[in-house]
Design a protein around this motif. Structure first.
Motif, PDB file in Angstrom:
ATOM      1  N   VAL A 178     -32.351 -41.909  77.223  1.00  0.00           N
ATOM      2  CA  VAL A 178     -32.828 -43.009  78.084  1.00  0.00           C
ATOM      3  C   VAL A 178     -33.943 -42.515  79.001  1.00  0.00           C
ATOM      4  CG1 VAL A 178     -32.160 -44.517  79.992  1.00  0.00           C
ATOM      5  CG2 VAL A 178     -30.724 -44.376  77.975  1.00  0.00           C
ATOM      6  N   ALA A 179     -33.787 -41.325  79.549  1.00  0.00           N
ATOM      7  CA  ALA A 179     -34.833 -40.788  80.423  1.00  0.00           C
ATOM      8  C   ALA A 179     -36.127 -40.572  79.649  1.00  0.00           C
ATOM      9  CB  ALA A 179     -34.357 -39.477  81.050  1.00  0.00           C
ATOM     10  N   LEU A 180     -36.029 -40.005  78.450  1.00  0.00           N
ATOM     11  CA  LEU A 180     -37.228 -39.773  77.651  1.00  0.00           C
ATOM     12  C   LEU A 180     -37.874 -41.095  77.211  1.00  0.00           C
ATOM     13  CD1 LEU A 180     -36.168 -36.712  75.479  1.00  0.00           C
ATOM     14  CD2 LEU A 180     -37.767 -36.768  77.390  1.00  0.00           C
ATOM     15  N   LEU A 181     -37.053 -42.053  76.783  1.00  0.00           N
ATOM     16  CA  LEU A 181     -37.604 -43.357  76.393  1.00  0.00           C
ATOM     17  C   LEU A 181     -38.201 -44.081  77.597  1.00  0.00           C
ATOM     18  CD1 LEU A 181     -35.031 -44.733  73.795  1.00  0.00           C
ATOM     19  CD2 LEU A 181     -37.333 -43.882  73.381  1.00  0.00           C
ATOM     20  N   GLY A 182     -37.581 -43.934  78.766  1.00  0.00           N
ATOM     21  CA  GLY A 182     -38.143 -44.541  79.972  1.00  0.00           C
ATOM     22  C   GLY A 182     -39.488 -43.949  80.322  1.00  0.00           C
ATOM     23  N   LEU A 183     -39.594 -42.631  80.216  1.00  0.00           N
ATOM     24  CA  LEU A 183     -40.877 -41.973  80.467  1.00  0.00           C
ATOM     25  C   LEU A 183     -41.924 -42.418  79.457  1.00  0.00           C
ATOM     26  CD1 LEU A 183     -42.458 -39.842  82.089  1.00  0.00           C
ATOM     27  CD2 LEU A 183     -41.636 -38.150  80.442  1.00  0.00           C
ATOM     28  N   LEU A 184     -41.524 -42.473  78.205  1.00  0.00           N
ATOM     29  CA  LEU A 184     -42.431 -42.951  77.168  1.00  0.00           C
ATOM     30  C   LEU A 184     -42.834 -44.404  77.425  1.00  0.00           C
ATOM     31  CD1 LEU A 184     -43.815 -42.382  74.417  1.00  0.00           C
ATOM     32  CD2 LEU A 184     -41.754 -43.314  73.350  1.00  0.00           C
ATOM     33  N   GLY A 185     -41.887 -45.218  77.858  1.00  0.00           N
ATOM     34  CA  GLY A 185     -42.179 -46.620  78.161  1.00  0.00           C
ATOM     35  C   GLY A 185     -43.177 -46.774  79.291  1.00  0.00           C
ATOM     36  N   VAL A 186     -43.013 -45.986  80.345  1.00  0.00           N
ATOM     37  CA  VAL A 186     -43.946 -46.048  81.472  1.00  0.00           C
ATOM     38  C   VAL A 186     -45.349 -45.654  81.012  1.00  0.00           C
ATOM     39  CG1 VAL A 186     -44.527 -44.974  83.684  1.00  0.00           C
ATOM     40  CG2 VAL A 186     -42.199 -45.749  83.250  1.00  0.00           C
ATOM     41  N   LEU A 187     -45.430 -44.570  80.238  1.00  0.00           N
ATOM     42  CA  LEU A 187     -46.735 -44.150  79.721  1.00  0.00           C
ATOM     43  C   LEU A 187     -47.351 -45.215  78.825  1.00  0.00           C
ATOM     44  CD1 LEU A 187     -45.997 -40.409  78.875  1.00  0.00           C
ATOM     45  CD2 LEU A 187     -47.312 -41.304  80.802  1.00  0.00           C
ATOM     46  N   LEU A 188     -46.531 -45.832  77.992  1.00  0.00           N
ATOM     47  CA  LEU A 188     -47.026 -46.875  77.101  1.00  0.00           C
ATOM     48  C   LEU A 188     -47.489 -48.101  77.875  1.00  0.00           C
ATOM     49  CD1 LEU A 188     -47.386 -47.418  74.088  1.00  0.00           C
ATOM     50  CD2 LEU A 188     -45.136 -48.489  74.100  1.00  0.00           C
ATOM     51  N   ILE A 189     -46.768 -48.464  78.920  1.00  0.00           N
ATOM     52  CA  ILE A 189     -47.171 -49.612  79.735  1.00  0.00           C
ATOM     53  C   ILE A 189     -48.520 -49.358  80.395  1.00  0.00           C
ATOM     54  CG2 ILE A 189     -46.624 -50.861  81.868  1.00  0.00           C
ATOM     55  CD1 ILE A 189     -43.673 -50.726  80.988  1.00  0.00           C
ATOM     56  N   PHE A 190     -48.705 -48.160  80.941  1.00  0.00           N
ATOM     57  CA  PHE A 190     -50.001 -47.840  81.552  1.00  0.00           C
ATOM     58  C   PHE A 190     -51.121 -47.866  80.514  1.00  0.00           C
ATOM     59  CE2 PHE A 190     -47.652 -45.483  85.078  1.00  0.00           C
ATOM     60  CZ  PHE A 190     -47.844 -46.520  85.977  1.00  0.00           C
ATOM     61  N   ALA A 191     -50.854 -47.341  79.340  1.00  0.00           N
ATOM     62  CA  ALA A 191     -51.873 -47.329  78.289  1.00  0.00           C
ATOM     63  C   ALA A 191     -52.227 -48.750  77.851  1.00  0.00           C
ATOM     64  CB  ALA A 191     -51.389 -46.513  77.100  1.00  0.00           C
ATOM     65  N   VAL A 192     -51.214 -49.598  77.699  1.00  0.00           N
ATOM     66  CA  VAL A 192     -51.465 -50.979  77.279  1.00  0.00           C
ATOM     67  C   VAL A 192     -52.242 -51.727  78.358  1.00  0.00           C
ATOM     68  CG1 VAL A 192     -50.317 -53.185  76.826  1.00  0.00           C
ATOM     69  CG2 VAL A 192     -49.556 -51.121  75.673  1.00  0.00           C
ATOM     70  N   GLN A 193     -51.881 -51.529  79.607  1.00  0.00           N
ATOM     71  CA  GLN A 193     -52.621 -52.189  80.684  1.00  0.00           C
ATOM     72  C   GLN A 193     -54.074 -51.755  80.702  1.00  0.00           C
ATOM     73  OE1 GLN A 193     -50.324 -51.184  84.147  1.00  0.00           O
ATOM     74  NE2 GLN A 193     -49.008 -52.988  83.970  1.00  0.00           N
ATOM     75  N   THR A 194     -54.332 -50.484  80.483  1.00  0.00           N
ATOM     76  CA  THR A 194     -55.706 -49.989  80.440  1.00  0.00           C
ATOM     77  C   THR A 194     -56.466 -50.592  79.266  1.00  0.00           C
ATOM     78  OG1 THR A 194     -54.986 -47.914  81.439  1.00  0.00           O
ATOM     79  CG2 THR A 194     -57.127 -47.911  80.331  1.00  0.00           C
ATOM     80  N   ILE A 195     -55.820 -50.661  78.127  1.00  0.00           N
ATOM     81  CA  ILE A 195     -56.478 -51.234  76.947  1.00  0.00           C
ATOM     82  C   ILE A 195     -56.791 -52.703  77.161  1.00  0.00           C
ATOM     83  CG2 ILE A 195     -56.086 -51.877  74.534  1.00  0.00           C
ATOM     84  CD1 ILE A 195     -54.622 -49.204  74.207  1.00  0.00           C
ATOM     85  N   VAL A 196     -55.854 -53.452  77.712  1.00  0.00           N
ATOM     86  CA  VAL A 196     -56.080 -54.878  77.939  1.00  0.00           C
ATOM     87  C   VAL A 196     -57.187 -55.080  78.967  1.00  0.00           C
ATOM     88  CG1 VAL A 196     -55.008 -56.965  78.865  1.00  0.00           C
ATOM     89  CG2 VAL A 196     -53.790 -55.586  77.204  1.00  0.00           C
ATOM     90  N   ARG A 197     -57.214 -54.241  80.021  1.00  0.00           N
ATOM     91  CA  ARG A 197     -58.264 -54.359  81.036  1.00  0.00           C
ATOM     92  C   ARG A 197     -59.646 -54.083  80.464  1.00  0.00           C
ATOM     93  NH1 ARG A 197     -55.050 -51.606  84.723  1.00  0.00           N
ATOM     94  NH2 ARG A 197     -56.164 -49.696  84.215  1.00  0.00           N
ATOM     95  N   THR A 198     -59.716 -53.141  79.534  1.00  0.00           N
ATOM     96  CA  THR A 198     -61.018 -52.743  79.004  1.00  0.00           C
ATOM     97  C   THR A 198     -61.347 -53.411  77.673  1.00  0.00           C
ATOM     98  OG1 THR A 198     -60.023 -50.809  77.959  1.00  0.00           O
ATOM     99  CG2 THR A 198     -60.958 -50.507  80.168  1.00  0.00           C
ATOM    100  N   ALA A 199     -60.573 -54.406  77.264  1.00  0.00           N
ATOM    101  CA  ALA A 199     -60.826 -55.074  75.983  1.00  0.00           C
ATOM    102  C   ALA A 199     -62.198 -55.735  75.968  1.00  0.00           C
ATOM    103  CB  ALA A 199     -59.732 -56.099  75.692  1.00  0.00           C
ATOM    104  N   VAL A 200     -62.613 -56.317  77.089  1.00  0.00           N
ATOM    105  CA  VAL A 200     -63.919 -56.976  77.148  1.00  0.00           C
ATOM    106  C   VAL A 200     -65.029 -55.935  76.989  1.00  0.00           C
ATOM    107  CG1 VAL A 200     -65.441 -58.339  78.620  1.00  0.00           C
ATOM    108  CG2 VAL A 200     -63.002 -58.855  78.549  1.00  0.00           C
ATOM    109  N   GLU A 201     -64.869 -54.795  77.645  1.00  0.00           N
ATOM    110  CA  GLU A 201     -65.868 -53.732  77.507  1.00  0.00           C
ATOM    111  C   GLU A 201     -65.963 -53.248  76.061  1.00  0.00           C
ATOM    112  OE1 GLU A 201     -65.368 -50.506  80.291  1.00  0.00           O
ATOM    113  OE2 GLU A 201     -64.625 -51.911  81.807  1.00  0.00           O
ATOM    114  N   TYR A 202     -64.809 -53.092  75.414  1.00  0.00           N
ATOM    115  CA  TYR A 202     -64.814 -52.674  74.019  1.00  0.00           C
ATOM    116  C   TYR A 202     -65.549 -53.692  73.153  1.00  0.00           C
ATOM    117  CZ  TYR A 202     -61.404 -48.960  74.889  1.00  0.00           C
ATOM    118  OH  TYR A 202     -60.774 -47.833  75.331  1.00  0.00           O
TER     119      TYR A 202
END
Length: 173
Positions: free
Chosen positions: A76-100
């Motif tokens: 659970v701790a490892l999946l939670g850490l992975l989830g947090v990292l994935l959420i940050f990555a997805v937010q960054t991708i969605v924010r920069t989708a227009v730039e892409y």
């Protein structure tokens, strides 16, 4: 002749049954797709975490339920850490989708200029507009696919618990 006919009929029956089995398996996999992906992920996690449980049960003589609980908390701790990292990555991708999409549009315009130099006629405006319109949706869809793993995490956790509880650590030696 009679034996050869029976042999040919048995091979036809075996071939027909194999085809039916493949069709049935493919149909079953289509309908169980929602459960099979988390199950396979749970098997991978269980294979990675099983040595921790085995060590606790065999060497430290910890009761199996406690060892599985500790291993589950680790997962659970490892999946939670992975989830947090994935959420940050997805937010960054969605924010920069227009730039892409703008960058892809610029690259397409450069490509169209190269085509024009070689006298190849392409409807540049229509293709550029289609690319710029569709690219944010494609990026967002890819991000949604990545986060679907997180939504399946509860099912994965349940599978991991049952797989770990069902193992016999002493038989693995």
């Amino acid at each position: 002749m009679n034996a050869r006919l029976r042999n040919e009929q048995s091979w036809r029956a075996v071939g027909s049954l194999m085809i039916l089995a493949v069709v049935a398996l493919a149909t079953a996999l289509v309908y169980t797709r929602e459960v099979m992906v988390p199950f396979v992920l749970a098997i991978f996690i269980m294979v990675a975490v099983a040595p921790v449980v085995d060590y606790q049960v065999v060497r430290l003589r910890v009761p199996r339920v406690i060892a599985v609980t500790v291993a589950f908390l680790l997962v659970v701790a490892l999946l939670g850490l992975l989830g947090v990292l994935l959420i940050f990555a997805v937010q960054t991708i969605v924010r920069t989708a227009v730039e892409y999409s703008e960058k892809v549009g610029e690259m397409a315009e450069h490509l169209f200029a190269e085509f024009n130099q070689h006298r190849v006629q392409i409807d540049q405006a229509r293709i550029s507009n289609e690319l710029e319109a569709r690219l944010p949706g494609i990026i967002t869809q890819a991000a949604g696919t990545a986060t679907s793993v997180l939504t399946d995490s509860f099912l994965i956790a349940v599978f991991v618990i049952f797989l770990l509880l069902g193992r016999d650590s002493r038989a693995v030696r």
